[in-house]
Scaffold this active site. Structure first.
Site, PDB file in Angstrom:
ATOM      1  N   LYS A 107       0.860  -1.186   0.000  1.00  0.00           N
ATOM      2  CA  LYS A 107       0.000   0.000   0.000  1.00  0.00           C
ATOM      3  C   LYS A 107       0.891   1.228   0.000  1.00  0.00           C
ATOM      4  O   LYS A 107       2.034   1.175   0.450  1.00  0.00           O
ATOM      5  CB  LYS A 107      -0.880   0.021   1.254  1.00  0.00           C
ATOM      6  CG  LYS A 107      -2.160   0.809   1.075  1.00  0.00           C
ATOM      7  CD  LYS A 107      -3.195   0.002   0.324  1.00  0.00           C
ATOM      8  CE  LYS A 107      -4.455   0.791   0.080  1.00  0.00           C
ATOM      9  NZ  LYS A 107      -5.565  -0.067  -0.341  1.00  0.00           N
TER      10      LYS A 107
HETATM   11  P1  NAD Z   1     -12.970   7.542  -2.547  1.00  0.00           P
HETATM   12  O1  NAD Z   1     -11.960   8.573  -2.275  1.00  0.00           O
HETATM   13  O2  NAD Z   1     -13.488   7.364  -3.937  1.00  0.00           O
HETATM   14  O3  NAD Z   1     -14.257   7.793  -1.608  1.00  0.00           O
HETATM   15  C1  NAD Z   1     -14.173   7.905  -0.232  1.00  0.00           C
HETATM   16  C2  NAD Z   1     -15.528   8.347   0.253  1.00  0.00           C
HETATM   17  O4  NAD Z   1     -15.522   8.382   1.675  1.00  0.00           O
HETATM   18  C3  NAD Z   1     -15.916   9.754  -0.217  1.00  0.00           C
HETATM   19  O5  NAD Z   1     -17.309   9.785  -0.506  1.00  0.00           O
HETATM   20  C4  NAD Z   1     -15.640  10.592   1.001  1.00  0.00           C
HETATM   21  O6  NAD Z   1     -16.420  11.800   1.046  1.00  0.00           O
HETATM   22  C5  NAD Z   1     -16.047   9.624   2.078  1.00  0.00           C
HETATM   23  N1  NAD Z   1     -15.554  10.020   3.367  1.00  0.00           N
HETATM   24  C6  NAD Z   1     -14.370  10.577   3.689  1.00  0.00           C
HETATM   25  N2  NAD Z   1     -14.350  10.922   4.960  1.00  0.00           N
HETATM   26  C7  NAD Z   1     -15.569  10.562   5.441  1.00  0.00           C
HETATM   27  C8  NAD Z   1     -16.187  10.686   6.694  1.00  0.00           C
HETATM   28  N3  NAD Z   1     -15.576  11.317   7.677  1.00  0.00           N
HETATM   29  N4  NAD Z   1     -17.423  10.155   6.853  1.00  0.00           N
HETATM   30  C9  NAD Z   1     -18.064   9.579   5.805  1.00  0.00           C
HETATM   31  N5  NAD Z   1     -17.555   9.483   4.608  1.00  0.00           N
HETATM   32  C10 NAD Z   1     -16.322   9.960   4.442  1.00  0.00           C
HETATM   33  O7  NAD Z   1     -12.395   6.168  -1.991  1.00  0.00           O
HETATM   34  P2  NAD Z   1     -12.803   4.684  -2.394  1.00  0.00           P
HETATM   35  O8  NAD Z   1     -11.882   4.241  -3.445  1.00  0.00           O
HETATM   36  O9  NAD Z   1     -14.263   4.596  -2.584  1.00  0.00           O
HETATM   37  O10 NAD Z   1     -12.398   3.887  -1.070  1.00  0.00           O
HETATM   38  C11 NAD Z   1     -13.277   3.745   0.042  1.00  0.00           C
HETATM   39  C12 NAD Z   1     -12.841   2.567   0.905  1.00  0.00           C
HETATM   40  O11 NAD Z   1     -12.822   1.389   0.106  1.00  0.00           O
HETATM   41  C13 NAD Z   1     -11.425   2.671   1.488  1.00  0.00           C
HETATM   42  O12 NAD Z   1     -11.408   2.007   2.728  1.00  0.00           O
HETATM   43  C14 NAD Z   1     -10.583   1.908   0.489  1.00  0.00           C
HETATM   44  O13 NAD Z   1      -9.374   1.447   1.044  1.00  0.00           O
HETATM   45  C15 NAD Z   1     -11.534   0.786   0.165  1.00  0.00           C
HETATM   46  N6  NAD Z   1     -11.252   0.102  -1.098  1.00  0.00           N
HETATM   47  C16 NAD Z   1     -11.218   0.755  -2.277  1.00  0.00           C
HETATM   48  C17 NAD Z   1     -10.980   0.053  -3.463  1.00  0.00           C
HETATM   49  C18 NAD Z   1     -11.002   0.712  -4.812  1.00  0.00           C
HETATM   50  O14 NAD Z   1     -10.927  -0.014  -5.808  1.00  0.00           O
HETATM   51  N7  NAD Z   1     -11.131   2.014  -4.928  1.00  0.00           N
HETATM   52  C19 NAD Z   1     -10.757  -1.328  -3.411  1.00  0.00           C
HETATM   53  C20 NAD Z   1     -10.822  -1.988  -2.185  1.00  0.00           C
HETATM   54  C21 NAD Z   1     -11.074  -1.254  -1.045  1.00  0.00           C
END
Ligand code: NAD
Length: 419
Positions: A107
């Protein structure tokens, strides 16, 4: 979000220790697997639009590469720290092993609020960070991907930077790229698609009808918004979602396509209004009574403090590490069925793997082929975790860890300890 990175690595190690104990894993192997293999810490200058130079800090951590090259996203967030990146790298190792793709776990992260940067500042920051960690990355050794705060455009700049250094285009150095530059069809939706596939499978197991099931989702970025969309297409009713601007709740169901269109235009849900919507805080949102709750934002959202008040039947972890080990025990006692992160959100890395394979062989698949392969892997992985869970009468998290840790331990053992 309070304490979003509190003890993330300690939590990850605790989860590992519990699984190692259950597997009766050799103590020498435990010592190897409970720490990251390699960590790079960088401080680097970026010229801002006003001519000033700011110094940013970032990390790339490789946890274990016994099963293949390191794989894991890059996060841009103001609260990134080394322990968070270590935890996320370790979870990547287990996740890749769980869905049985030939990768180790890694990561990366930069301490920055990307919403405060202009596009050109974001590009310069990305290109310099790519350069700083280029000593670790490569199609054959460490392949980054998007995570919180990064997207396809950031991946394209990253790929272009590494390609400029090499003097030729190396698409397979990173995944999550736009389709126009070697990305895979279906990658943007892959994580949310995977979350909804396992939600559907878990509902089937529990005898819960997915049609009409009420769904609450925390986080409305890549994972949260796609999950909301897919769940609604399956016939479920998404009654609440939230992002950094807070929660939006309507017991009669939300207009998800309209909310997605709004965030595309405004970058978040801030200011979104529609008839019948009630505003709730992010912590209130988690406690709304529903059938399916999907935390899709950051770590440590469900803790021993609020776990007792969670009122869903099924909890599907779109985010990495949203539930602490203490909260896990409480949820287990309450009879809430938890699909753990290393299974629930593995659709993203699975299609990243497809993208990497397509890039290396320079032969691309149709979206249908990709979605079918993803469906099979998610379904099969769900079944193996469920079988382990039922056999040992443990939680799905423990079942998942037992499958994943055993595979990584075996690979590490078979390769032997060098020299
Ligand atoms: P992203 O940046 O696209 O979205 C994150 C979201 O979380 C946004 O809507 C943001 O406003 C919200 N957020 C931030 N702070 C917040 C808070 N205090 N309360 C509520 N919402 C809040 O990120 P993502 O890619 O969607 O990732 C989200 C989660 O999924 C993370 O834990 C990431 O590690 C995990 N993840 C992502 C992927 C991927 O392919 N993008 C794959 C596996 C896991």
């Amino acid at each position: 979000m309070a304490d979003s990175h509190r003890n993330a690595f300690e939590n990850a190690q605790r989860q590992f220790d519990l699984a190692a104990e259950k597997l009766n894993l050799d103590h020498s192997l435990r010592r190897v697997l409970r720490v990251p293999q390699r960590e790079l810490s960088v401080n680097f200058p970026v010229k801002m639009d006003n001519g000033e130079i700011q110094v940013f800090s970032g990390y790339r951590v490789q946890h274990n590469v016994s099963r293949g090259p390191a794989k894991g996203g890059i996060r841009y967030h103001h609260a990134v720290d080394i322990d968070e990146v270590r935890a996320l790298a370790m979870w990547m190792t287990w996740k890749c092993a769980l869905v049985n793709i030939p990768y180790g776990g890694a990561k990366g992260g930069v301490i920055v609020d990307p919403t405060k940067l202009s596009q050109s500042e974001l590009e310069r920051l990305t290109r310099r960070f790519a350069t700083e960690i280029s000593i670790l990355v490569g199609a054959e050794k460490d392949i980054p991907a998007p995570d919180v705060g990064t997207n396809g455009q950031v991946m394209a700049w990253f790929m272009d930077t590494i390609s400029m250094h090499r003097g030729y285009t190396v698409p397979a150095v990173i995944t999550g790229k736009p389709v126009e530059v070697g990305g895979s069809l279906g990658r943007v939706e892959a994580t949310g698609r995977g979350v909804s596939i396992v939600a559907r499978e878990a509902a089937k197991h529990l005898g819960l009808r997915i049609e009409g099931a009420t769904v609450v989702i925390q986080g409305f970025g890549n994972v949260g918004s796609v999950t909301a969309d897919m769940m609604q297409r399956m016939g479920s009713k998404v009654i609440a979602v939230s992002d950094v601007s807070g929660g939006y709740y309507n017991r009669r169901g939300l207009n998800i396509p309209e909310m997605i269109a709004y965030t595309k235009q405004h970058r978040s849900l801030e200011g979104y209004q529609a008839e019948g919507i009630e505003r709730v805080s992010n912590s209130e949102l988690l406690e709304i009574e529903c059938d399916i709750l999907a935390p899709c934002a950051l770590e440590n959202q469900i803790t021993e403090e609020n776990a007792g008040r969670i009122r869903c039947k099924l909890l599907v972890e779109g985010a990495n590490g949203p539930t602490t080990p203490e909260a896990d025990d409480i949820l287990f006692e309450k009879g809430i069925f938890v699909v753990p992160d290393i299974l629930a959100n593995a659709g993203g890395v699975t299609v990243s793997y497809f993208e990497w394979v397509q890039g290396l062989q320079e032969f691309f698949w149709t979206e249908e082929e990709i979605n079918n392969k993803l469906e099979r892997i998610m379904q099969h992985s769900f079944e193996s975790v469920l079988a382990q869970t039922l056999k040992h009468k443990v939680s799905m998290r423990m079942g998942g860890y037992m499958v994943a840790v055993a595979r990584v331990a075996e690979a590490t053992q078979i390769r032997g300890i060098y020299p």
